[in-house]
Design an enzyme around this catalytic site. Structure first.
Site, PDB file in Angstrom:
ATOM      1  N   TYR A 137       2.006 -33.595 -50.664  1.00  0.00           N
ATOM      2  CA  TYR A 137       3.441 -33.695 -50.359  1.00  0.00           C
ATOM      3  C   TYR A 137       4.277 -33.352 -51.594  1.00  0.00           C
ATOM      4  CZ  TYR A 137       7.760 -35.927 -48.558  1.00  0.00           C
ATOM      5  OH  TYR A 137       9.042 -36.195 -48.138  1.00  0.00           O
ATOM      6  N   SER A 138       3.882 -33.882 -52.743  1.00  0.00           N
ATOM      7  CA  SER A 138       4.618 -33.608 -53.986  1.00  0.00           C
ATOM      8  C   SER A 138       4.567 -32.119 -54.317  1.00  0.00           C
ATOM      9  CB  SER A 138       4.035 -34.407 -55.151  1.00  0.00           C
ATOM     10  OG  SER A 138       4.073 -35.790 -54.860  1.00  0.00           O
TER      11      SER A 138
HETATM   12  N1  LIG Z   1      12.594 -40.580 -45.476  1.00  0.00           N
HETATM   13  C1  LIG Z   1      12.460 -40.382 -46.786  1.00  0.00           C
HETATM   14  O1  LIG Z   1      12.331 -41.327 -47.574  1.00  0.00           O
HETATM   15  C2  LIG Z   1      12.527 -38.991 -47.338  1.00  0.00           C
HETATM   16  C3  LIG Z   1      12.709 -38.866 -48.719  1.00  0.00           C
HETATM   17  C4  LIG Z   1      12.769 -37.593 -49.272  1.00  0.00           C
HETATM   18  C5  LIG Z   1      12.639 -36.490 -48.458  1.00  0.00           C
HETATM   19  N2  LIG Z   1      12.449 -36.646 -47.122  1.00  0.00           N
HETATM   20  C6  LIG Z   1      12.339 -35.420 -46.320  1.00  0.00           C
HETATM   21  O2  LIG Z   1      13.380 -35.416 -45.385  1.00  0.00           O
HETATM   22  C7  LIG Z   1      13.001 -34.628 -44.266  1.00  0.00           C
HETATM   23  C8  LIG Z   1      13.262 -35.432 -43.006  1.00  0.00           C
HETATM   24  O3  LIG Z   1      12.410 -36.566 -43.032  1.00  0.00           O
HETATM   25  P1  LIG Z   1      12.788 -37.931 -42.284  1.00  0.00           P
HETATM   26  O4  LIG Z   1      12.568 -39.020 -43.227  1.00  0.00           O
HETATM   27  O5  LIG Z   1      14.070 -37.776 -41.589  1.00  0.00           O
HETATM   28  O6  LIG Z   1      11.557 -37.991 -41.257  1.00  0.00           O
HETATM   29  P2  LIG Z   1      11.496 -38.060 -39.668  1.00  0.00           P
HETATM   30  O7  LIG Z   1      10.050 -38.197 -39.371  1.00  0.00           O
HETATM   31  O8  LIG Z   1      12.462 -39.066 -39.164  1.00  0.00           O
HETATM   32  O9  LIG Z   1      12.009 -36.612 -39.229  1.00  0.00           O
HETATM   33  C9  LIG Z   1      11.230 -35.460 -39.413  1.00  0.00           C
HETATM   34  C10 LIG Z   1      11.420 -34.562 -38.211  1.00  0.00           C
HETATM   35  O10 LIG Z   1      10.680 -33.355 -38.450  1.00  0.00           O
HETATM   36  C11 LIG Z   1      10.029 -33.006 -37.255  1.00  0.00           C
HETATM   37  N3  LIG Z   1       8.857 -32.186 -37.533  1.00  0.00           N
HETATM   38  C12 LIG Z   1       7.712 -32.584 -38.142  1.00  0.00           C
HETATM   39  N4  LIG Z   1       6.849 -31.562 -38.181  1.00  0.00           N
HETATM   40  C13 LIG Z   1       7.462 -30.503 -37.588  1.00  0.00           C
HETATM   41  C14 LIG Z   1       7.075 -29.171 -37.330  1.00  0.00           C
HETATM   42  N5  LIG Z   1       5.871 -28.705 -37.665  1.00  0.00           N
HETATM   43  N6  LIG Z   1       7.955 -28.346 -36.720  1.00  0.00           N
HETATM   44  C15 LIG Z   1       9.175 -28.816 -36.359  1.00  0.00           C
HETATM   45  N7  LIG Z   1       9.593 -30.064 -36.569  1.00  0.00           N
HETATM   46  C16 LIG Z   1       8.738 -30.903 -37.180  1.00  0.00           C
HETATM   47  C17 LIG Z   1       9.668 -34.320 -36.585  1.00  0.00           C
HETATM   48  O11 LIG Z   1       9.446 -34.153 -35.201  1.00  0.00           O
HETATM   49  C18 LIG Z   1      10.895 -35.181 -36.912  1.00  0.00           C
HETATM   50  O12 LIG Z   1      11.864 -35.085 -35.892  1.00  0.00           O
HETATM   51  C19 LIG Z   1      11.537 -34.281 -44.474  1.00  0.00           C
HETATM   52  O13 LIG Z   1      11.457 -32.968 -44.994  1.00  0.00           O
HETATM   53  C20 LIG Z   1      11.083 -35.289 -45.504  1.00  0.00           C
HETATM   54  O14 LIG Z   1      10.001 -34.817 -46.242  1.00  0.00           O
HETATM   55  C21 LIG Z   1      12.394 -37.864 -46.545  1.00  0.00           C
END
Ligand SMILES: NC(=O)c1ccc[n+]([C@@H]2O[C@H](COP(=O)([O-])OP(=O)(O)OC[C@H]3O[C@@H](n4cnc5c(N)ncnc54)[C@H](O)[C@@H]3O)[C@@H](O)[C@H]2O)c1
Length: 231
Positions: A137-138
């Site tokens: 992931y990182s």
């Molecule tokens: N929540 C955190 O702490 C955090 C921190 C930093 C970065 N992020 C990043 O933010 C973004 C959103 O994450 P989140 O926390 O809202 O998670 P989440 O799981 O609530 O949302 C992620 C969404 O991406 C969709 N998804 C996953 N794989 C997919 C694919 N192959 N094709 C299309 N859609 C896909 C899922 O269905 C989901 O709706 C991500 O890129 C995550 O890495 C999250």
């Protein structure tokens, strides 16, 4: 500004959902692309070239040229590097990094042709500082930051601005799976003493996509991260 066409990948949940709502509140036309899109959304697997092509072709047909693309689709799994299956590594790179490339590739030429476009890639602070059990992931999220800078250089002269957001821990389904012990320890480390909410991240995407507010950001990374990383 007149209503724009905005695509939010991963817009059915968490940060992406809040970003989609924030652009709707600005009066924009928002297309949600997600693996599990929910009502009114468009199904896509961002790691699959054909699926991405088909989804963006549908958006162009229904809503016209994409003015703003937010890449928020992502997944997070955990494994120490020494025990990590290649399949787990490949899946993470495919969704969290290659997905960003595939979706960007769909929108850049039409944005350049109209001499206006904004791309916001959702990376993570873990792309800056790394995280135990999160080597894949990182790496993907650091890759997003490098990719963002390279694309930004390629298209800035045509007023297409590409930037990133690197959130800290945010209360979404993505972090629900992580152990409570980790969350308690992590909260204690944060200068703010708490995780963020998706609604506290979304305005950063709106700012980067705004005109004139976003006009001078090129290849930058904004960090709504409760103070965890100060690059
Ligand atoms: N929540 C955190 O702490 C955090 C921190 C930093 C970065 N992020 C990043 O933010 C973004 C959103 O994450 P989140 O926390 O809202 O998670 P989440 O799981 O609530 O949302 C992620 C969404 O991406 C969709 N998804 C996953 N794989 C997919 C694919 N192959 N094709 C299309 N859609 C896909 C899922 O269905 C989901 O709706 C991500 O890129 C995550 O890495 C999250």
């Amino acid at each position: 500004m007149t209503a724009r066409t905005v695509v939010v990948t991963g817009g059915a949940s968490g940060i992406g959902r809040a970003i989609a709502a924030a652009f709707r509140a600005e009066g924009d036309r928002v297309a949600v692309l997600d693996r599990t899109p929910g009502p009114g959304g468009i199904a896509v697997d961002v790691s699959d070239e054909d699926s991405v092509r088909a989804a963006f072709s549908l958006v162009r047909k229904e809503l016209g040229t994409v003015d703003v693309l937010v890449n928020s689709a992502g997944l997070l799994t955990e494994s120490p590097v020494e025990d990590m299956d290649l399949a787990l590594w490949n899946e993470t790179i495919a969704v969290d990094l290659t997905g960003v490339f595939l979706c960007c590739r769909e929108v850049l030429k039409p944005m350049r042709a109209q001499r206006w476009g904004r791309v916001v890639n959702v990376s993570s602070q873990l792309g800056l500082k790394g995280g135990t059990g999160l080597g894949h992931y990182s790496a993907a999220k650091a890759g997003v930051l490098g990719f963002t800078k390279a694309v930004a250089l390629e298209v800035a002269a045509d007023n297409v601005l590409v930037n990133a957001i690197a959130p800290g821990p945010i209360e979404t389904p993505l972090v629900d799976g992580i152990s409570e012990a980790w969350k308690v320890a992590k909260r204690a480390e944060l200068p703010l003493g708490r995780f963020g909410t998706p609604e506290e991240v979304a305005p950063a995407a709106v700012l980067l996509a705004s005109d004139p507010g976003g006009n001078l950001f090129v290849g930058q990374t904004l960090g709504p991260n409760s103070g965890d990383v100060m690059p």
